[in-house]
Design a protein around this motif. Sequence first.
Motif, PDB file in Angstrom:
ATOM      1  N   SER A 246      16.485 -48.146  49.980  1.00  6.60           N
ATOM      2  CA  SER A 246      16.860 -49.162  48.998  1.00  6.60           C
ATOM      3  C   SER A 246      15.627 -49.721  48.303  1.00  6.60           C
ATOM      4  CB  SER A 246      17.621 -50.298  49.692  1.00  6.60           C
ATOM      5  OG  SER A 246      17.914 -51.335  48.786  1.00  6.60           O
ATOM      6  N   GLY A 247      15.711 -49.816  46.981  1.00  9.13           N
ATOM      7  CA  GLY A 247      14.646 -50.417  46.199  1.00  9.13           C
ATOM      8  C   GLY A 247      13.509 -49.496  45.817  1.00  9.13           C
ATOM      9  N   LYS A 248      13.524 -48.249  46.257  1.00  8.45           N
ATOM     10  CA  LYS A 248      12.458 -47.324  45.887  1.00  8.45           C
ATOM     11  C   LYS A 248      12.643 -46.852  44.448  1.00  8.45           C
ATOM     12  CE  LYS A 248      11.283 -45.649  50.493  1.00  8.45           C
ATOM     13  NZ  LYS A 248      11.066 -44.454  51.353  1.00  8.45           N
ATOM     14  N   GLU A 249      11.544 -46.532  43.811  1.00  4.59           N
ATOM     15  CA  GLU A 249      11.588 -46.196  42.387  1.00  4.59           C
ATOM     16  C   GLU A 249      12.347 -44.901  42.126  1.00  4.59           C
ATOM     17  OE1 GLU A 249       7.617 -46.096  41.002  1.00  4.59           O
ATOM     18  OE2 GLU A 249       7.272 -48.273  41.234  1.00  4.59           O
ATOM     19  N   ASP A 250      12.235 -43.935  43.040  1.00  3.47           N
ATOM     20  CA  ASP A 250      12.891 -42.647  42.827  1.00  3.47           C
ATOM     21  C   ASP A 250      14.299 -42.607  43.381  1.00  3.47           C
ATOM     22  OD1 ASP A 250      11.909 -42.923  45.374  1.00  3.47           O
ATOM     23  OD2 ASP A 250      11.527 -40.785  45.660  1.00  3.47           O
ATOM     24  N   LYS A 251      14.814 -43.733  43.881  1.00  2.00           N
ATOM     25  CA  LYS A 251      16.159 -43.790  44.438  1.00  2.00           C
ATOM     26  C   LYS A 251      16.992 -44.799  43.650  1.00  2.00           C
ATOM     27  CE  LYS A 251      14.965 -40.980  47.725  1.00  2.00           C
ATOM     28  NZ  LYS A 251      15.458 -39.575  47.751  1.00  2.00           N
TER      29      LYS A 251
END
Length: 403
Positions: A246-251
């Motif tokens: 959650s919250g990652k740029e690629d997700k």
Amino acid sequence: MDVYYAAFCPHRQAYVGFSHDAFDKDVIVEEFKKISMKAAENAINEDEDNPEDDDGDDVLVTTQSRNKADSESIALGKHYFVFIFQSCTNKRPNMCFISARYCVFKLSHQWIRRQLELLEPALAFYGFIVNAEAFDGASENRSCAMNRCTMTFNDLCGHWLLKTDCDNDTDECVEEDSVGILDDADLTESCENENEVVVKQHYEIDVLPWYLPIAFKHPSLDGVNIIVTGDGPHALKKMRNAMELSGKEDKKRDLTLNGLPVQLRMAYDIWKRTPDADPNLRAQIMLFPKLTREVFLLNSKSRMRTPLAARAQGNSVVKMILKYHDLNNKRASIDSYASFILHCSMTDKWFDILNAKTEKGCDVITSANHRHIYELLDYVNFLTQWKNQVEPYQFFPVTTYQD
């Protein structure tokens, strides 16, 4: 020194190849086996063409060749599948045995369903009645379970639904408070129908997944329902994985509850500033011994460990946040962690009930009106309310919610 042997062809009058193992005994035996197998196959073809010439002398040779040819054509198994029967009761010691096991080349939900429809009546014939099925999170298992279900949560547990219809005998309307507790006097009154279940608590139509298919009829016994149950440890790991991504740029997934984020790195940002994370203080007593670096920084191996998933969403993380929340790099207030703390508190209680931890005040569920039943329904209510207030990518995957 390696010795190579040349092969001379008298027809071509030229060397056609060379080899270093031409006189190796194993190679010679293997070549003779190939020649004998080819001769046996030719004999089989000749017998099929001339059945009147068969005198029975080569029956053994042809049979062995057929068996070997069949064994070579059968594909090797890739999936080892086991069906285990286990009883769950507090009245007598539990029993557990393997009822069937297979090693198959290809696995599908149709094959699993076909085996279950044969296995459940066979167990019932010997007195072992199946009333629940549990699988892991494999897609074939999930597809099999969902395709077999014909009964929803409302069909089995409709007595928990809040009723606001008018009574047929009187003109008064029955309006009960949602999630309301009945008086003790109401519980002591005997029911006119012995099969009627007196419930302590009712829920509105939008707080529980009444539409969710959860059960089906037993294939050979009338009046017996088989409930499809989820794998608690697997669901716990999937929730932790969603918190990690959650919250990652690629997700795309970004867990959000009540407008606040629920991310695993929120707890990691605090933990790495605690004394437990300082390598120079490892010799001293740890304040939170269950929380280590591998709880927050995952790899392919640690993602499969259920204890790490439980610690990442357990009571130890809540205590750490309450004690060291002012050490985070953004100097966020404790209110920023309200949704994270709420999720961890609810999930920790849910998993303690599943494990029947007596040190946490949990015991084995012995009746349909047990207090843990309503605590589990409260957890489902919590997840349902979360699901209804956000976008799909701000909540756990649908399969995790079903588990």
